[in-house]
Design an enzyme around this catalytic site. Structure first.
Site, PDB file in Angstrom:
ATOM      1  N   GLU A 287     -11.911   4.244   6.650  1.00 49.91           N
ATOM      2  CA  GLU A 287     -11.009   5.315   7.125  1.00 49.91           C
ATOM      3  C   GLU A 287     -11.775   6.261   8.047  1.00 49.91           C
ATOM      4  O   GLU A 287     -11.208   6.919   8.903  1.00 49.91           O
ATOM      5  CB  GLU A 287     -10.444   6.114   5.942  1.00 49.91           C
TER       6      GLU A 287
ATOM      7  N   HIS B 101       1.789  16.484  -7.330  1.00 43.61           N
ATOM      8  CA  HIS B 101       1.243  16.404  -8.691  1.00 43.61           C
ATOM      9  C   HIS B 101       1.864  17.451  -9.613  1.00 43.61           C
ATOM     10  O   HIS B 101       2.066  17.205 -10.800  1.00 43.61           O
ATOM     11  CB  HIS B 101      -0.288  16.562  -8.652  1.00 43.61           C
TER      12      HIS B 101
ATOM     13  N   HIS C 269      -9.754   1.306  -0.122  1.00 47.48           N
ATOM     14  CA  HIS C 269      -9.604   2.031   1.142  1.00 47.48           C
ATOM     15  C   HIS C 269     -10.943   1.874   1.857  1.00 47.48           C
ATOM     16  O   HIS C 269     -11.986   2.263   1.298  1.00 47.48           O
ATOM     17  CB  HIS C 269      -9.316   3.511   0.903  1.00 47.48           C
TER      18      HIS C 269
ATOM     19  N   HIS D 135       0.859  -1.198   0.000  1.00 48.14           N
ATOM     20  CA  HIS D 135       0.000   0.000   0.000  1.00 48.14           C
ATOM     21  C   HIS D 135       0.890   1.242   0.000  1.00 48.14           C
ATOM     22  O   HIS D 135       1.272   1.751   1.055  1.00 48.14           O
ATOM     23  CB  HIS D 135      -0.919  -0.024   1.227  1.00 48.14           C
TER      24      HIS D 135
ATOM     25  N   GLY E 177      -8.735   8.239  -2.134  1.00 53.26           N
ATOM     26  CA  GLY E 177      -9.218   9.615  -2.146  1.00 53.26           C
ATOM     27  C   GLY E 177      -9.966   9.939  -0.857  1.00 53.26           C
ATOM     28  O   GLY E 177     -10.169   9.077   0.005  1.00 53.26           O
TER      29      GLY E 177
ATOM     30  N   THR F 217      -2.976   7.259  -9.355  1.00 47.22           N
ATOM     31  CA  THR F 217      -4.195   7.697 -10.039  1.00 47.22           C
ATOM     32  C   THR F 217      -3.835   8.341 -11.376  1.00 47.22           C
ATOM     33  O   THR F 217      -3.183   9.394 -11.380  1.00 47.22           O
ATOM     34  CB  THR F 217      -4.936   8.763  -9.180  1.00 47.22           C
ATOM     35  N   PRO F 218      -4.224   7.735 -12.503  1.00 45.78           N
ATOM     36  CA  PRO F 218      -3.909   8.350 -13.800  1.00 45.78           C
ATOM     37  C   PRO F 218      -4.570   9.720 -13.929  1.00 45.78           C
ATOM     38  O   PRO F 218      -5.738   9.889 -13.564  1.00 45.78           O
ATOM     39  CB  PRO F 218      -4.498   7.360 -14.809  1.00 45.78           C
TER      40      PRO F 218
ATOM     41  N   ASP G  37       2.017   6.666   2.444  1.00 42.60           N
ATOM     42  CA  ASP G  37       2.630   7.822   1.766  1.00 42.60           C
ATOM     43  C   ASP G  37       3.939   8.142   2.496  1.00 42.60           C
ATOM     44  O   ASP G  37       3.962   9.011   3.375  1.00 42.60           O
ATOM     45  CB  ASP G  37       1.686   9.031   1.866  1.00 42.60           C
TER      46      ASP G  37
HETATM   47  P1  IMP Z   1      -1.240   9.318  -6.636  1.00 41.32           P
HETATM   48  O1  IMP Z   1      -2.436   8.445  -6.839  1.00 41.32           O
HETATM   49  O2  IMP Z   1       0.046   8.678  -7.049  1.00 41.32           O
HETATM   50  O3  IMP Z   1      -1.423  10.679  -7.272  1.00 41.32           O
HETATM   51  O4  IMP Z   1      -1.072   9.533  -5.050  1.00 41.32           O
HETATM   52  C1  IMP Z   1      -1.774  10.506  -4.313  1.00 41.32           C
HETATM   53  C2  IMP Z   1      -3.253  10.158  -4.197  1.00 41.32           C
HETATM   54  O5  IMP Z   1      -3.422   8.969  -3.417  1.00 41.32           O
HETATM   55  C3  IMP Z   1      -4.069  11.208  -3.444  1.00 41.32           C
HETATM   56  O6  IMP Z   1      -4.488  12.250  -4.303  1.00 41.32           O
HETATM   57  C4  IMP Z   1      -5.239  10.395  -2.896  1.00 41.32           C
HETATM   58  O7  IMP Z   1      -6.249  10.251  -3.864  1.00 41.32           O
HETATM   59  C5  IMP Z   1      -4.620   9.038  -2.647  1.00 41.32           C
HETATM   60  N1  IMP Z   1      -4.256   8.848  -1.224  1.00 41.32           N
HETATM   61  C6  IMP Z   1      -3.055   8.975  -0.663  1.00 41.32           C
HETATM   62  N2  IMP Z   1      -3.113   8.697   0.667  1.00 41.32           N
HETATM   63  C7  IMP Z   1      -4.394   8.379   0.924  1.00 41.32           C
HETATM   64  C8  IMP Z   1      -5.095   7.974   2.110  1.00 41.32           C
HETATM   65  O8  IMP Z   1      -4.561   7.844   3.227  1.00 41.32           O
HETATM   66  N3  IMP Z   1      -6.436   7.741   1.969  1.00 41.32           N
HETATM   67  C9  IMP Z   1      -7.087   7.858   0.779  1.00 41.32           C
HETATM   68  N4  IMP Z   1      -6.462   8.213  -0.342  1.00 41.32           N
HETATM   69  C10 IMP Z   1      -5.130   8.466  -0.282  1.00 41.32           C
HETATM   70 ZN    ZN Z   2      -3.753   4.965   1.115  1.00 41.18          ZN
END
Ligand code: IMP
Ligand code: ZN
Length: 347
Positions: free
Chosen positions: A206, A72, A203, A16, A176, A105-106, A288
């Site tokens: 949460e 981003h 997810h 994750h 998200g 996320t694309p 993260d």
């Molecule tokens: P990306 O998908 O590589 O852009 O990573 C960042 C994205 O992951 C964020 O914009 C969220 O949509 C998602 N994200 C990151 N950490 C969390 C979390 O703890 N809960 C829900 N979504 C998360």
């Molecule tokens: Zn996450």
């Protein structure tokens, strides 16, 4: 061997990790330089201190979602996305991670389409596999706060790329802002993905939302992320806990992420305790690592210190994680790797 060295050396499995949340300070600085050298405006005005959410930060879970915009702005071109992917994989490798399922996320940006986004990460992973021991796979993410029409496009792409690169694109996930959007609306997308052979992780829990938790567990995802509000001690109900107990859905646990976003008041009261004591499948993950200033070996160490686990118990956590990876063909080799390590240290 002390716990610090042990947790670094233990071959670990990361299941994750969001790419844009995993960027380290050095990766972000390198990306920033790349934008400057190519005369591109990164618009990030990057303040790394703002990107990181440490212990005791005043921001809550909702505010935390704003920080991803900083990352981003630095991964908006195929070149920078490739650098971000390669450097992140290198860092996980340096930390003793032998297998990672990176998720992302694309996005359409002024410089690339969603399709190019997936293609770039998939190809970067293949390039890295030539010279680094870490094995990597991609889970495509759907953001629940975006429109369903976007989720449909992303699902189509995930299915297309799973066919094109079956050894890279292995899953689809929902993430998200958890208070926005309804899982129910995304069920057709996840059903289609499941039927096409993609593995699913969601997810889940949460925030306190028992109906959604039950709906998600009834969908029978291959894994869930966090699972914070499932046990009655943590805002769940008897039903949500019974449902998890019945389905035995593996939970990707992210200790520091939950503490730093205040989803858990402190490490000692994290729901890992209830999951572990109930012998439910758990996988320690970072979520993260850039945002929460952690690493997978640090998560293992914190887990050992907080819940008083010995080295054999920690190694078993890594070993058990192999059961729940999405790349079926890698289960056996990864288990042998961890078992060899356990043999070497008589664990
Ligand atoms: P990306 O998908 O590589 O852009 O990573 C960042 C994205 O992951 C964020 O914009 C969220 O949509 C998602 N994200 C990151 N950490 C969390 C979390 O703890 N809960 C829900 N979504 C998360
Ligand atoms: Zn996450």
């Amino acid at each position: 061997m002390d716990m610090y060295a042990f947790c670094s050396e233990l071959p670990k499995i990361e299941l994750h990790a969001h790419l844009n949340g995993s960027l380290s300070k050095s990766t972000m600085l390198q990306l920033k330089r790349h934008y400057a050298d190519s005369s591109l405006d990164d618009k990030s005005n990057i303040f790394f201190d703002e990107f990181q959410i440490g212990a005791g930060d005043t921001r809550n879970l909702s505010n935390c979602f704003q920080v991803f915009g900083i990352a981003h702005a630095l991964t908006s071109t195929p070149e920078t996305l490739e650098i971000a992917t390669k450097m992140t994989l290198q860092e996980f490798d340096d930390d003793g991670c032998c297998y990672i399922e990176l998720r992302s996320t694309p996005r359409d940006t002024p410089h690339m389409t969603k399709k190019q986004y997936i293609d770039t990460i998939a190809q970067s992973m293949q390039k890295v596999s030539v010279h680094l021991p870490i094995m990597s796979r991609l889970i495509v993410s759907i953001n629940r706060s975006h429109p369903i029409s976007e989720a449909e496009i992303i699902t189509d792409l995930a299915i297309e790329y799973h066919k094109k690169y079956p050894d890279v694109v292995v899953g689809l996930e929902l993430s998200g802002e958890p208070t926005v959007g309804k899982f129910e609306d995304f069920v057709p997308c996840f059903t289609r993905a499941k039927e096409s052979g993609l593995k699913i992780t969601l997810h889940c829990g949460e925030v306190c939302n028992p109906e959604e938790i039950i709906c998600m567990l009834n969908f029978k995802p291959d894994r869930i992320g966090h699972g914070t509000c499932i046990h009655p001690n943590h805002g769940g109900t008897e039903n949500t806990w019974a449902s998890l107990f019945k389905t035995k859905t593996p939970v990707e646990v992210c200790l520091t992420s939950n503490v730093n976003t205040k989803s858990a008041p402190d490490y000692a009261s994290h729901h890992f305790k209830e999951l572990y004591n109930a012998e439910l499948p758990v996988i320690l993950c970072t979520d993260d690592k850039g945002v929460f200033a952690t690493s997978l070996s640090q998560e293992y160490r914190i887990c050992a210190e907080t819940f008083d686990l010995d080295q054999t118990q920690l190694a078993r956590l890594a070993l058990n994680a192999c059961q729940f990876i999405f790349a079926q063909d890698l289960k056996k080799p990864l288990m042998s790797k961890i078992l060899n390590f356990m043999d070497k240290y008589s664990l």
